[in-house]
Design an enzyme around this catalytic site. Structure first.
Site, PDB file in Angstrom:
ATOM      1  N   LYS A  23       0.853  -1.195   0.000  1.00 22.82           N
ATOM      2  CA  LYS A  23       0.000   0.000   0.000  1.00 22.82           C
ATOM      3  C   LYS A  23       0.887   1.242   0.000  1.00 22.82           C
ATOM      4  O   LYS A  23       1.870   1.305   0.756  1.00 22.82           O
ATOM      5  CB  LYS A  23      -0.887  -0.023   1.248  1.00 22.82           C
ATOM      6  CG  LYS A  23      -1.921   1.088   1.313  1.00 22.82           C
ATOM      7  CD  LYS A  23      -2.772   0.959   2.578  1.00 22.82           C
ATOM      8  CE  LYS A  23      -3.893   1.978   2.639  1.00 22.82           C
ATOM      9  NZ  LYS A  23      -4.711   1.841   3.865  1.00 22.82           N
ATOM     10  N   SER A  81      -9.782  -0.466   7.181  1.00 22.09           N
ATOM     11  CA  SER A  81      -9.233  -0.346   5.827  1.00 22.09           C
ATOM     12  C   SER A  81      -8.538  -1.571   5.250  1.00 22.09           C
ATOM     13  O   SER A  81      -8.206  -1.576   4.071  1.00 22.09           O
ATOM     14  CB  SER A  81      -8.262   0.821   5.763  1.00 22.09           C
ATOM     15  OG  SER A  81      -8.986   2.001   5.563  1.00 22.09           O
ATOM     16  N   SER A 133      -9.653   1.832   2.890  1.00 18.60           N
ATOM     17  CA  SER A 133      -8.768   2.543   2.002  1.00 18.60           C
ATOM     18  C   SER A 133      -7.728   1.684   1.298  1.00 18.60           C
ATOM     19  O   SER A 133      -7.122   2.140   0.328  1.00 18.60           O
ATOM     20  CB  SER A 133      -8.049   3.643   2.793  1.00 18.60           C
ATOM     21  OG  SER A 133      -7.217   3.064   3.785  1.00 18.60           O
TER      22      SER A 133
HETATM   23  N1  GLN Z   1     -12.932   4.228   6.322  1.00 20.63           N
HETATM   24  C1  GLN Z   1     -12.371   4.703   7.553  1.00 20.63           C
HETATM   25  C2  GLN Z   1     -11.956   6.136   7.399  1.00 20.63           C
HETATM   26  O1  GLN Z   1     -12.276   6.687   6.407  1.00 20.63           O
HETATM   27  C3  GLN Z   1     -11.214   3.848   7.933  1.00 20.63           C
HETATM   28  C4  GLN Z   1     -10.000   4.126   7.153  1.00 20.63           C
HETATM   29  C5  GLN Z   1      -8.846   3.282   7.536  1.00 20.63           C
HETATM   30  O2  GLN Z   1      -8.988   2.263   8.193  1.00 20.63           O
HETATM   31  N2  GLN Z   1      -7.677   3.752   7.149  1.00 20.63           N
HETATM   32  O3  GLN Z   1     -11.331   6.723   8.229  1.00 20.63           O
END
Ligand code: GLN
Length: 487
Positions: free
Chosen positions: A80, A179, A155
């Site tokens: 990532k 994420s 994400s």
């Molecule tokens: N979807 C969540 C957010 O927007 C979690 C994101 C993540 O785990 N990096 O913060």
């Protein structure tokens, strides 16, 4: 077709000299050429660098190095693009980093290298990991390999889509509120969020430091155990890393679930749960019962506050962490007549809308008049949420929930409605607030269109062995993880 293999299948082939690391790499690169113009899982692949790594792996294999010594020798692992790799760009899916290159390897990257892995292409993500659909990337969205009109979640959507489309063997993601697990569920792979402090965050560009953890996305549970063996463990250079010996996670594979107590939180029966997901999860519970697990009703009474609590704590931490991107130290710089104007212009041009929204929210909840009402209160609620889990784990060995309320949604469907988007993390967020571990594994498909459904197992702090044991037992007696998208 080496790109389709799991880590354990590929390392077996490499050890028997049926295949070489260069061939394995080439088949991943070919696959990227074939599908990634449609999937857009990758932001960059340095072909020269990865070829050099594969040649080195082949030399080590020829000299007799075994996978006992170097468990990932010759295996391409996608990363990532929020994890630092020496000499390579790390964009965080943002324009603000410009053409910044990392001056060092993250600890997880050092560990992958020591295990012989090929540190492969960089995967797409929501900007600074803020989002649930990978649509917040400054470089365009990633598309779900099962249905290109849908998001792969986020994400870590690029890592998930790369694994699901067989463009790599496994990948690393990061999980701050879901994420890793949410995209894993939406593309039908395995996604693991380790307990807070188990995997070093050194070299992970910080979003919300008290919630962030790096973890693997893989094609099966065995590969998750193999990846955890490599990346977990104490790192004195991360002050939140726990000095604790880590087990060989392979020993929890093949175990039996008879007599294990699995808790079903009554608060998770929410209105927004889609019927096909509900049905698949209920069938999964029946199946676990038939394997000998005992299903127990539990209560996590503060669950309803988890999304609100998360969006106070995560944005507060993000507003502080992202202050460093000021046009002076890193990447993009838009000149101004004085330093303040330079900061404002750089940040105005460099950050996308969601990141700005979070910085504004986070700055607000930390501001002197509101700190007690929002941030401090959220920290107290966070403690209550953690206590709910610790109490539940006195009665049960693991907790089972859907990973997401619905299957993959359409590109554009939720992007203009942040609240709707935030709610797609309803089942994953409290795990990060509590610092516990969790995994998502495939447990079925919707009918029309055919989209993967994820099942989540949550375990106590440092209870990864139990979670992996249950997940493996479920996987080994079902075939969902073997299905491939029609790309
Ligand atoms: N979807 C969540 C957010 O927007 C979690 C994101 C993540 O785990 N990096 O913060």
């Amino acid at each position: 077709m080496l790109n389709r293999l799991t880590i354990s299948q590929l390392t077996t082939s490499l050890a028997k000299r049926e295949a070489s690391a260069v061939e394995a790499l080439r088949s991943c690169l070919d696959r990227i050429r074939q599908v990634d113009s449609r999937v857009h899982a990758f932001l960059s692949v340095d072909e020269h660098d990865v070829s050099r790594q594969a040649e080195q792996a082949d030399r080590l294999l020829q000299s007799g190095k075994s996978h006992e010594e170097m468990p990932l020798l010759g295996v391409p692992i996608a990363i990532k693009d929020v994890i630092s790799v020496l000499g390579q760009p790390v964009t965080c899916g943002s324009r603000i980093l410009g053409n910044y290159r990392s001056p060092y390897d993250a600890t997880v990257i050092e560990r992958l290298r020591a295990a012989g892995a090929i540190v492969f292409g960089r995967t797409n993500l929501d900007e600074f990991a803020m989002g649930s659909s990978t649509e917040n990337s400054a470089f365009g969205p990633t598309y779900n390999p099962w249905d290109l009109s849908r998001t792969p979640g986020g994400s870590s959507g690029g890592s998930a889509a790369a694994v699901a489309s067989d463009s790599c063997i496994a990948a690393l993601g990061s999980d701050t509120g879901g994420s890793i697990r949410q995209p894993a569920a939406l593309v039908g792979c395995v996604g693991f969020k380790p307990s807070y402090g188990l995997v070093s965050r050194r070299g992970l560009v910080a979003f919300a430091s008290s919630l962030d953890q790096i973890g693997p996305l893989t094609k099966d549970v065995r590969d998750t155990a193999l990846m955890m063996n490599v990346i977990s463990g104490w790192d004195p250079r991360d002050s939140t890393s726990i000095p604790k010996a880590t087990p060989d996670y392979r020993t929890c594979l093949g175990g039996d679930v008879r007599g294990l107590r699995l808790g079903i939180p009554k608060e998770y029966a929410i209105g927004g749960l889609e019927p096909e997901v509900d049905r698949a999860v209920k069938a999964a519970l029946k199946h676990l019962e038939s394997l000998g697990a005992e299903i127990v009703d539990i209560s996590l009474p503060h669950t309803e506050y988890s999304v609100a609590t998360y969006y106070i704590i995560a944005t507060a931490e993000a507003s502080a962490n992202l202050a460093r991107f000021d046009g002076v130290r890193y990447g993009l710089r838009v000149e101004g007549n004085d330093p303040l104007e330079l900061y404002a212009r750089t940040r105005g041009a460099g950050f996308g809308a969601e990141v700005k929204r979070r910085i504004i929210l986070g700055t607000y909840v930390l501001s002197s008049g509101y700190y007690d009402a929002y941030y401090l209160r959220a920290q107290k609620v966070r403690t209550l949420i953690r206590q709910d889990f610790l109490k539940a784990f006195e009665k049960v060995d693991a907790i089972v929930t859907p990973t997401t309320p619905g299957p993959a949604f359409k590109i554009g469907e939720k992007i203009d409605d942040p609240l709707q988007m935030y709610l797609s993390d309803i089942f994953t967020i409290s795990c990060n607030l509590a610092g516990i571990c969790g995994v998502s594994i495939p447990c079925g498909f919707t009918v029309d269109p055919k989209l993967p459904i994820g099942l989540q197992f949550l375990g106590k702090p440092f209870g990864e062995e139990t979670v992996l044991r249950v997940a493996h037992a479920f996987e080994q007696t079902t075939a969902w993880h073997k299905e491939k998208p029609p790309l």
